[in-house]
Enzyme design. Structure first.
Site, PDB file in Angstrom:
ATOM      1  CD1 TRP A  25      -2.255   2.576   1.359  1.00 34.99           C
ATOM      2  CD2 TRP A  25      -3.235   0.255   0.874  1.00 34.99           C
ATOM      3  NE1 TRP A  25      -2.946   2.977   1.208  1.00 34.99           N
ATOM      4  CE2 TRP A  25      -3.910   2.045   1.063  1.00 34.99           C
ATOM      5  CE3 TRP A  25      -4.189  -0.584  -0.100  1.00 34.99           C
ATOM      6  CZ2 TRP A  25      -5.346   2.222  -0.086  1.00 34.99           C
ATOM      7  CZ3 TRP A  25      -5.045  -0.185  -0.793  1.00 34.99           C
ATOM      8  CH2 TRP A  25      -5.706   0.973  -0.660  1.00 34.99           C
ATOM      9  CD  GLN A 201       1.095   8.254   6.313  1.00 35.52           C
ATOM     10  OE1 GLN A 201       0.526   7.406   6.696  1.00 35.52           O
ATOM     11  NE2 GLN A 201       2.414   7.108   6.175  1.00 35.52           N
ATOM     12  CG  ASN A 203       1.701   3.686   5.849  1.00 33.49           C
ATOM     13  OD1 ASN A 203       1.722   3.385   4.856  1.00 33.49           O
ATOM     14  ND2 ASN A 203       2.497   3.842   6.588  1.00 33.49           N
ATOM     15  CE  LYS A 204      -3.202   7.341   8.695  1.00 28.47           C
ATOM     16  NZ  LYS A 204      -1.796   7.595   8.196  1.00 28.47           N
ATOM     17  CB  ALA A 205      -8.052   3.873   2.486  1.00 28.02           C
TER      18      ALA A 205
END
Length: 429
Positions: A25, A201, A203-205
């Site tokens: 991701w 950021q 790592n967010k969805a």
């Protein structure tokens, strides 16, 4: 005993066959996103107010919240957006902010940059967010703001928290950084408080690489937050209050604006979110069902009135007594040997970090801090010491086999409980 039947930690074959990493991701960009980024490079790489992709992202995000907020303002990070929110809500020296004892540090750390103070309250073991009873007990005569963090995607008990805020005349800030698309009783998180912040950021969805967005329906919060991080065109064109708009040339002295490139990335991530959310839900419902017979795990609790939205990892709790008292660190070691991508959540209790624990504000020597926090035996301590962090599986149905192998790895550990207990008690440990 065959190799496949032994723990991989003790020489057996791993239960998980797919090489790491298992959570990749953010996903690769589609051609349309790359094309728009290239076009923006040759059109305009500067930031002019909220024109172009920045304004489009803000409009799209308000639609994402079903019209539950009136204003959206982008920033260069979620932390910057939180700083602007705290400033706009009136945090300054002598003001206390009550927030959860276990969360990511940046949910509350901007308070210190404004000379405010943080009071930490225990969490609810089910929601992993603020416990309303602990919140009530943590209020001080200087409390002005309650910070609600929808930890790991599960909304807090907003009904109870809003009642406390109303009774005491307090402002509510929602940190929705883990909770894109989460709903509480049918209403999107981020539309309950006086202001809300979503991190974008990587790592967010919904991701921008780096970025954040503040939403509010309060014109005063909008104006003050805008002036903290924006100046010239943006402040001149969007600040409503005439006296505040007088600062349009300079803002309040900071530049915390989002790049148009980040806005383009975020717009494409937002457009792709509904399909990715559905895939995550299918994956994690399947994982939860598969782990139902693993007695040493406490499944992730999701209340009936909650939609988890994006999730943010899958974080069950470990029950050591069901596995012979084996330390969590040894369990993680054994699971990793089985080929799993697993660990402990990275954020410790805030009271254990020097920024929160030190009696003096490190940014402003001489400004003392209260350091009020729940002690040992708290729910925050228990979750910190017992949570496991698994990937947020996103590819459905492609990840089904991988999820099944994760479940088999957990079961395999359970079948070889005695062997793991002996390993944990061995002389080398």
């Amino acid at each position: 005993m065959t190799s496949a039947e032994q723990l991989a930690l003790l020489g057996g074959a791993p239960a998980v066959e797919q090489p790491l990493p298992h959570e990749v991701w953010p996903p690769p960009a589609e051609p349309a996103e790359l094309s728009e980024l290239a076009e923006q490079r040759n059109t305009d790489i500067s930031i002019k107010g909220n024109s172009g992709p920045i304004g489009q992202l803000e409009t799209d995000f308000l639609a994402f919240l079903n019209g539950g907020a009136r204003f959206a303002v982008t920033f260069n990070s979620g932390t910057s957006a939180l700083l602007a929110a705290y400033f706009a809500l009136g945090v300054r020296e002598g003001v206390d902010v009550v927030g959860p004892a276990l969360t990511y540090h940046a949910a509350l750390s901007p308070v210190f940059a404004l000379r405010g103070d943080v009071v930490l309250a225990d969490i609810d073991p089910d929601t992993r967010g603020l416990d309303p009873k602990a919140l009530q007990a943590a209020l001080t005569e200087h409390t002005k703001v309650i910070t609600v963090v929808h930890q790991w995607g599960h909304p807090c008990d907003m009904d109870a928290i809003l009642r406390i805020a109303e009774r005491n005349g307090l402002r509510v800030l929602e940190d929705c950084s883990h909770a894109h698309g989460s709903h509480y009783k049918g209403k999107p998180v981020g539309t309950f408080g006086d202001a809300a912040v979503f991190s974008l950021q990587a790592n967010k969805a919904v991701y921008a690489g780096e970025g954040g967005i503040l939403v509010t329906s309060d014109p005063g919060v909008h104006d003050r937050a805008t002036l903290l991080g924006h100046y010239r065109d943006r402040s001149r064109d969007t600040v409503i209050d005439e006296d505040l708009r007088a600062h349009w040339v300079t803002g309040f002295g900071l530049k915390l604006r989002m790049s148009p490139f980040n806005a383009i990335v975020a717009r494409h991530a937002l457009a792709a979110f509904p399909a990715r959310k559905e895939a995550r839900h299918r994956c994690l419902r399947h994982l939860g069902a598969q782990l139902g017979d693993v007695t040493y795990l406490e499944p992730v609790h999701v209340a009936d009135h909650v939609d988890m939205g994006a999730w943010y990892g899958y974080k069950p709790l470990y029950r050591p007594a069901e596995l012979g008292g084996v330390p969590r660190s040894v369990l993680i070691e054994a699971l990793r040997a089985e080929g799993m991508e697993v660990g402990a959540p990275s954020g410790p209790r805030l009271s254990t970090l020097p920024l929160y624990a030190h009696p003096e504000n490190p940014l402003f020597p001489g400004v003392p801090k209260k350091g009020i926090a729940p002690g040992t035996g708290s729910h925050a301590e228990y979750v910190e010491q017992h949570a496991l962090s698994l990937p947020t599986f996103t590819n459905w149905p492609e990840d089904t086999t991988l999820i099944d192998q994760y479940a088999e790895a957990f079961r395999k550990i359970g079948r070889h409980r005695e062997a793991l207990v002996r390993y944990a008690a061995g002389p080398s440990r």
